[in-house]
Design an enzyme around this catalytic site. Structure first.
Site, PDB file in Angstrom:
ATOM      1  N   ARG B 476      47.623  51.082  32.715  1.00  0.00           N
ATOM      2  CA  ARG B 476      46.613  51.866  33.182  1.00  0.00           C
ATOM      3  C   ARG B 476      46.682  52.898  34.257  1.00  0.00           C
ATOM      4  O   ARG B 476      46.688  54.061  34.419  1.00  0.00           O
ATOM      5  CB  ARG B 476      45.163  50.983  33.639  1.00  0.00           C
ATOM      6  CG  ARG B 476      43.858  51.990  33.521  1.00  0.00           C
ATOM      7  CD  ARG B 476      43.550  52.530  34.813  1.00  0.00           C
ATOM      8  NE  ARG B 476      43.414  51.728  35.803  1.00  0.00           N
ATOM      9  CZ  ARG B 476      42.025  51.233  36.190  1.00  0.00           C
ATOM     10  NH1 ARG B 476      41.031  51.613  35.747  1.00  0.00           N
ATOM     11  NH2 ARG B 476      41.726  50.344  37.242  1.00  0.00           N
ATOM     12  N   TYR B 538      35.067  45.002  23.658  1.00  0.00           N
ATOM     13  CA  TYR B 538      35.858  45.449  24.771  1.00  0.00           C
ATOM     14  C   TYR B 538      36.275  46.800  24.307  1.00  0.00           C
ATOM     15  O   TYR B 538      36.613  46.990  23.381  1.00  0.00           O
ATOM     16  CB  TYR B 538      36.767  44.335  25.011  1.00  0.00           C
ATOM     17  CG  TYR B 538      37.386  44.667  26.344  1.00  0.00           C
ATOM     18  CD1 TYR B 538      36.807  43.583  27.152  1.00  0.00           C
ATOM     19  CD2 TYR B 538      38.131  45.260  26.965  1.00  0.00           C
ATOM     20  CE1 TYR B 538      37.539  43.324  28.541  1.00  0.00           C
ATOM     21  CE2 TYR B 538      38.639  45.340  28.310  1.00  0.00           C
ATOM     22  CZ  TYR B 538      38.269  44.331  29.101  1.00  0.00           C
ATOM     23  OH  TYR B 538      38.715  44.335  30.305  1.00  0.00           O
TER      24      TYR B 538
END
Lengths: 730, 626
Positions: B476, B538
């Site tokens: 990320r 998720y």
């Protein structure tokens, strides 16, 4: 009174004072508990409830082979073999945890620790087997029939005991005066079909060939006398005790005094084993534990001569089997009666109040650490147990006679021998005094006959001539010469021992009565001193009483929490007996009454203690500032100082030489802050705290002077000769 | 080694009992003092961890221009020798305008913060008290900065752009429960704000300080309270201080042959106390339970005293379970100091499996069946097509033979079995237990996959899929360098609404992006937990910021996530499965728990913490009513 400080000031401001404060804070609550849980027995104790268990219908052989169906301690108990108990100890989570910790801390492989643990447990473990118990019981019956005229057990107390067992683990805590205590307890339990106790014993016996095994088979397990920092041993020992408690198969028996009392006085209770044994309760593993204090009173102690030598510092022979056989000549003598009384069982849960809950948040495998609150209560319980033992004693007439004879020897000139008539009269009055202090006196027939029987048992110490004259016999001569190097204390002169041994033996029996007289004696002396100082006010008396009580707290069972209660009770009793004047209206002012003879006797009882303590003070005062002495050095030089005093007739009571007494003196001075205890390289050393020590010395000296004149009056050059010359006929 | 402090009593004597008494007095209720745990992360966290991103300083994801992908340290052995092949590269370029072969985009974060930190507000009386109790503290800027943020996308962007308005004024490090009691009492007395700090891994803005707060803010860092106080194998419980982080906890417990089994994605850095205060969930919750199942007992220090149950029993019926006031309190009521958790024996066997399903719906149906039969292994997760394809960047670099084999496999999958590459999804399973157990479980699961057209894809894929979880946060951070903003959000949903929710949320996001002129974006999801009554879903949402600056992009991201969350809730999902509320999701709380529920919380807060000492502002904004 010295200007250095009043007794009360001395007593306060010390470590003890803080403790007392703590105890006082806890006191109201605990007093409350005690009132509810330990009611005094319904009526006064009487001799008629005691039954001689040797006097039974069946012959010994039938008796020992009877069917064995004892009353169970707890219904859930299952009988475990020795190996199973060992296995349980080893596999307990606590033991596992300890091994893991030790292994990682000391980097020792676990296997080595397991092996060591196993060895420890084998050395420790009991192996109770009924055939041995029965056989042993048979032999004991024969021996006891020969040397004792009876083993009297309070059957009412047995009934009470029976009623209170069945649900919770039971701990028997007998008084400990003789090796015979071990055997007697099991003997009595066998007789009454109560599960035989498992007994914690010192390692002394294990080395005795055959005897260790015999005791093991009878239910003794053995604990090393000292194991310092050996954590594995400590863990094994506590787990062993605790598995016995939690399993509840047998009653556990141990002596809260820790060792045999050589002096016949109760020793200050030891808390270690008691704390370990109570842990399963404190951590909530059992819901209650029943503690049964037991009094065993002997007319005549088997080890009386041995103890006298020991107290004077002549070394005790190591326990050995051959020694035991040599000691068998004791079998030729008569030792009178034994009285056994199981006192009111104490529920620990009720006694303590429920302290378990905070500990429920900790897993059981972690070692429990005693909280201050628990510690206070354990100390309380231990003292209470000893007091219960004392309260339930059966006092032999000979003990009272010993008080009278000692008093006579110390105060009357040589040519005034005590005759039987005087003795009987004085014993009678002392008996009624003792009874008013709550004593149960072993007097089955009329006093004269009973007294003569009692004296007959002790004919090796006291002889009554045909013309009715009572004399102390010299018993010291027969011993082999003593190697001075082996003396534990100061190497006493032969002539000192000649007089000392019989005097200390006599004091052994005097001591049997002291738990009755100690508080009244302290109060009497305090009143007298207070009056001499022109006060007599109750709080002034109390302050002096507190000082003496603090001073003697290592000598007698004088738990701080009881000081006010004891004081008030003593005053009441003394007033009833006329030692203190009852008639005065001012309740805050005390004065002496008409019974000056009893007052004298009471005060005189404190003489050997005050004299010994005073000398200990002087000895410590002589230690130069900055220097230290070991306990042994202190004892030696105090004994030497006392011997000089004895030889120069400034003192005539040889019991002051007692090493137990002098040790207590040093400990007492230490806890009063008059002497400072230092640990250097594991050795305990003492140094004086000069200012405080001087104050204490002064005050002790003042008290001693009050007691001393009684003997000094009759003391002339002859007096010294009286004791030393008369050794053959003393 | 100190021989007296380790819980042993030396031989019996009066003196010893007295000694115990004073010892206990000194150490309060923490009677046992086991050795301090050796913390993996040092007290000055920034010396080991990135100040402006996830994870260790020495660990960065690098993709070279030849497509080789790796991490710069040896900490993640499974992240060696990866290769991004052309098809994945092109797919990513197409979807996210992100060319992994473009090495010039790779930015390595500066090691020291390049930011002005305002001077601390100091409450002198509080500081004097702190000093008199001899409690460790620091007012250094980098210590304060490190504890002023979590790992929410906002936090990371703000750090990178130097826009952090308020950080704690002092960081304190209590060493034990008693220290915490002292600090909380001091703070209450002197009206100082406390924000408890565990691992700092939240993604809910939970640590962001209120710029309006005029009182001194104390960051109470529990990291030095990291001991395992005891392990009780008889009851399989362990008492641990709250500051112990996941990896240290498992390491310490393994010395006793046990484990907690609690494995959130943040396990390396997040703390036990943090898990409790956010109602955390671990990947292996099927076998070991979520944090609320693991907790037996909590010690909780509040401004009004210490709260703890007086029982270690497994269950109590005593009115509402007040542990549930602590669980999920997110640092707004007090500090968790010690927790007793359940532990399990370290399993004999750990095995992995993966299965390929032709379509997402098959996968969901399979998961539902597993839940129905209660046959779930320790971990079971369903990965959708997008995530499966994104995961292809993790493919091992293969030799020629490997490549050929791989091609054959793919050919079989796509052409013979008929699984379309843009539709298939993957299930990853982790099995733990003894050999027999694992074998039975595996057989059972295999059987069930067949019913839903599942194909066994081998345990290596399973293992890779599972362990790669720990590197997602690194990725990320790397994405930000390429201009891609990515964030995850999660929910739980009943079974019958699960597939629809996944589909609808993706559609909504897609629609919202289009409306905002975002050309490159991707949303993926996975079903990560199975329950009797539903599942946890998720989502990952990523988009290329294009010409927007970071703050504008962040604003857009937040808008879209908000719409997505509305959609989640509208589809039968909820506000959060395990991330919590923090300051990011407060908006939905009244709707989620009813206004009365919020008022109930307010009443509790008012009672426990009337001065709002624990003013992190999470859950409910107390300022609006106070």
């Amino acid at each position: 009174m010295s200007s250095n400080g009043s007794p009360s000031q001395i007593a306060e401001g010390t470590e003890q004072a803080e403790d007392r404060q703590k105890a006082a804070n806890a006191a109201p609550q605990l007093q409350d508990v005690l009132r509810h849980t330990c009611p005094s027995p319904a009526g006064p104790r009487v001799l008629s409830t005691f039954r001689n268990i040797l006097d039974r219908d069946s012959c010994d052989l039938v008796w020992v082979t009877k069917e064995w169906r004892p009353q169970q301690v707890t219904l859930h108990a299952r009988t475990r073999t020795t190996a199973k108990i060992r296995q349980d100890v080893i596999s307990s989570p606590k033991m596992q945890h300890t091994i893991e910790q030790l292994s990682s801390q000391n980097e020792v492989p676990k296997e080595a620790l397991w092996r060591e643990l196993n060895d420890i447990l084998i050395e420790m473990g009991h192996t109770q087997t009924m055939p041995v118990v029965r056989w042993f019981g048979y032999v004991l019956s024969k021996i006891m029939r020969k040397i004792y005229s009876g083993v009297f057990v309070n059957e009412e107390s047995i009934a009470r005991l029976r009623a209170s067992i069945g649900n919770n683990p039971v701990i028997f805590m007998p008084s400990h005066r003789s090796y015979a205590d071990f055997l007697l307890m099991s003997y009595v339990c066998f007789h009454y079909n109560i599960m035989l106790p498992v007994i914690a014993a010192g390692m002394d016996f294990v080395s005795m060939w055959g005897v260790g095994r015999l005791l093991r088979d009878s239910g003794a397990f053995f604990i090393r006398r000292s194991f310092g920092n050996d954590k594995l041993y400590w863990a094994a020992f506590s787990e062993y005790v605790q598995t016995l408690i939690t399993a509840g198969e047998n009653p556990i028996e141990f002596f809260v005094e820790g060792t045999r009392s050589r002096t016949a006085k109760s020793l200050c209770p030891k808390l270690g084993l008691l704390s370990v044994a109570l842990e399963p309760y404190l951590t909530g593993q059992v819901s209650d534990i029943v503690v049964v204090p037991i009094n065993i009173s002997y007319d005549r102690t088997l080890e009386e001569t041995l103890y006298s030598y020991e107290l004077l510092g002549v070394p005790k022979p190591k326990e050995s089997t051959s020694g035991l056989f040599k000691a068998l000549n004791v079998l030729d003598e008569q030792y009178g009666r034994i009285h056994i009384d199981f006192t009111e069982p104490i529920s620990v849960n009720k006694f303590f109040g429920d302290l378990r809950s905070p500990k429920l948040m900790r897993p059981l495998h972690l070692p429990h650490q005693i909280t201050p609150d628990e510690s206070t209560r354990i100390i309380w319980l231990a003292n209470y147990v000893v007091r219960q033992q004392q309260k339930n004693a059966v006092i032999s007439l000979f003990s009272l006679a010993a008080v009278v004879i000692t008093h006579h020897v110390l105060t009357k000139p040589r040519n005034q021998l005590l005759n039987m008539h005087q003795l009987t009269r004085q014993v009678a009055s002392l008996k009624s005094a003792a009874e008013s202090f709550g004593a149960l006196i072993d007097c089955r027939d009329n006093l004269e006959v009973s007294l003569q029987n009692a004296l007959h048992i002790h004919k090796s110490l006291i002889v009554t001539s045909k013309d009715g004259q009572v004399q102390v016999k010299n018993v010291a001569a027969a011993q082999a010469p003593i190697d001075p190097a082996k003396m534990k204390g100061h190497s006493l002169q032969d002539k000192t021992l000649q007089v000392g041994v019989p005097m200390v033996m006599l004091q052994h029996y005097v001591n049997q009565t002291l738990h009755l007289f100690i508080c009244p004696a302290i109060v009497s002396l305090s009143v007298q001193q207070s009056i001499n100082q022109g006060s007599g006010m109750k709080d002034d008396v109390f302050a002096r009483y507190l000082f003496l009580r603090t001073l003697l707290s290592h000598e007698f069972i004088l738990h701080k929490a009881w000081e006010t209660m004891d004081f008030e009770q003593s005053i009441q009793q003394l007033q009833k007996l006329g030692v203190l004047d009852e008639s005065l209206h001012d309740s805050m002012k005390l004065s002496l009454g008409s019974n000056s003879h009893l007052h004298q006797i009471l005060c005189q009882l404190l003489l050997p203690f005050l004299a010994g303590y005073s000398s200990a003070c002087s000895t410590m005062l002589e230690v130069p500032a900055g220097k230290t002495v070991s306990l042994n050095e202190a004892l030696k030089s105090t004994q030497a100082r006392l011997e000089k005093l004895l030889l120069s007739a400034q003192l005539n009571h040889h019991y002051s030489l007692s090493l137990d007494l002098l040790t207590a003196a040093v400990n007492s001075l230490s806890s009063m802050g008059a002497v400072i205890k230092n640990k250097e390289n594991g050795k305990v050393l003492y140094s004086p705290n000069s200012n405080r020590l001087r104050q204490v010395t002064q005050i002790v000296g003042d008290f001693l002077q009050l007691v001393a004149p009684i003997c000094r009056k009759s003391q002339d050059e002859q007096a010294r000769l009286f004791i030393t010359q008369a050794k053959a006929r003393l | 080694m100190d021989t007296t402090g380790h819980g042993y009593e030396s031989p019996p004597s009066v003196m010893r009992i007295k000694a115990c008494a004073s010892q206990e007095k000194n150490s309060g209720n923490s009677i046992i003092t086991p050795e301090r745990t050796v913390n993996t992360i040092p007290k000055k966290k920034q010396t080991a961890l990135k100040w402006s991103g996830w994870g260790y300083n020495d660990t960065i994801v690098v993709c070279e221009s030849n497509g080789n992908l790796y991490m710069t340290s040896d900490r993640y052995p499974h992240m060696k020798n990866k290769h991004v092949n052309q098809s994945v590269r092109l797919w990513l370029r197409d979807k996210l305008n992100m060319d992994l072969y473009d090495e010039s985009k790779m930015v390595r974060s500066p090691v020291t913060p390049q930011m002005e930190i305002s001077k601390p507000i100091v409450n002198e009386d509080f500081m004097k008290g702190l000093q008199s109790h001899n409690i460790s503290y620091s007012m250094e800027s980098d210590d304060r900065l490190f504890r002023g943020h979590g790992h929410t996308l906002d936090d990371i962007i703000h750090l990178r752009t130097g826009k952090i308005e308020r950080v704690p004024d002092v960081v304190v490090w209590p060493g034990c429960h008693d220290d915490v009691v002292k600090i909380v009492n001091l703070a209450t007395e002197h009206n100082v704000v406390i924000i408890p700090f565990g691992g700092g891994t939240n993604v809910t803005l939970a640590l962001t300080c209120d710029p309006e707060e005029k009182r001194m803010i104390v960051s109470l860092d529990t990291s030095q309270m990291s001991r395992v106080l005891w392990v009780d194998k008889a009851n399989m419980t362990a008492c641990c201080e709250s500051g112990i982080i996941g990896q240290d906890l498992e390491r310490e417990l393994s010395k006793h042959g046990v484990m907690s089994g609690h494995e959130p994605d943040s396990q390396e850095f997040s703390s036990l106390g943090g898990w409790v205060s956010t109602r955390a969930s671990g990947m292996k919750k099927n076998q070991y339970g979520n944090i609320e199942d693991l907790v037996v007992h909590i010690r909780f220090v509040t401004p009004s005293g210490v709260m703890e149950k007086q029982s270690l029993g497994p269950r109590i019926s005593s009115g509402p379970d007040f542990n549930h006031i602590i669980l999920g309190s997110e640092g707004t009521l007090g500090v968790i100091t010690e927790v007793i958790i359940k532990v399990r024996p370290v399993p004999e066997v750990r095995d992995f499996a993966s299965y390929v399903f032709p379509e997402f719906q098959y996968g969901v149906d399979f998961m539902r069946e597993v839940a129905l039969k209660r046959a779930q292994p320790a971990s079971l997760r369903l990965i959708d097509n997008e995530q499966y394809r994104m995961g292809q960047i993790y493919k091992d670099s293969l030799g020629i033979f490997g490549s050929i084999l791989d091609s054959i496999k793919m050919f079989y999958l796509h052409s013979i079995a008929g699984y379309a590459e843009d539709k298939l999804c993957v299930v990853i399973a982790v099995f733990e237990g003894d050999k027999m157990d694992v074998h039975l479980q595996k057989t059972r699961i295999k059987k069930m996959t067949e019913k839903y057209r599942g194909l066994d894809a081998g345990n290596e894929n399973g293992k890779r899929g599972y362990t790669l979880t720990f590197s997602i946060a690194y990725i990320r951070d790397a994405c930000i360098d390429y201009g891609v903003l990515a964030e995850s959000f999660e929910t739980s949903v009943p079974w019958d609404r699960c597939a629809n929710l996944c589909r609808s949320v993706k559609n909504t996001i897609s629609r919202e992006c289009k409306a905002r002129g975002i050309t490159h974006h991707e949303t993926s999801c996975r079903v990560t937990q199975v329950y009797d009554a539903g599942a946890c879903v998720y989502f990952y949402f990523a988009f290329h910021r294009g010409i927007m600056d970071f703050h504008k992009a962040l604003k857009v991201y937040d808008e879209i996530e908000e719409v997505a969350r509305d959609e989640v809730i509208a589809c039968g999902g909820n506000i959060s499965h395990h991330h919590g509320i923090g300051k990011k999701r407060q908006k939905w709380l009244p709707k989620q728990v009813s206004p009365l529920g919020v008022n109930l919380y307010r009443a509790v807060k008012q009672h426990i913490d009337p001065k709002n000492i624990f003013a992190s502002g999470n859950l409910v904004d107390m300022k609006s009513s106070l």
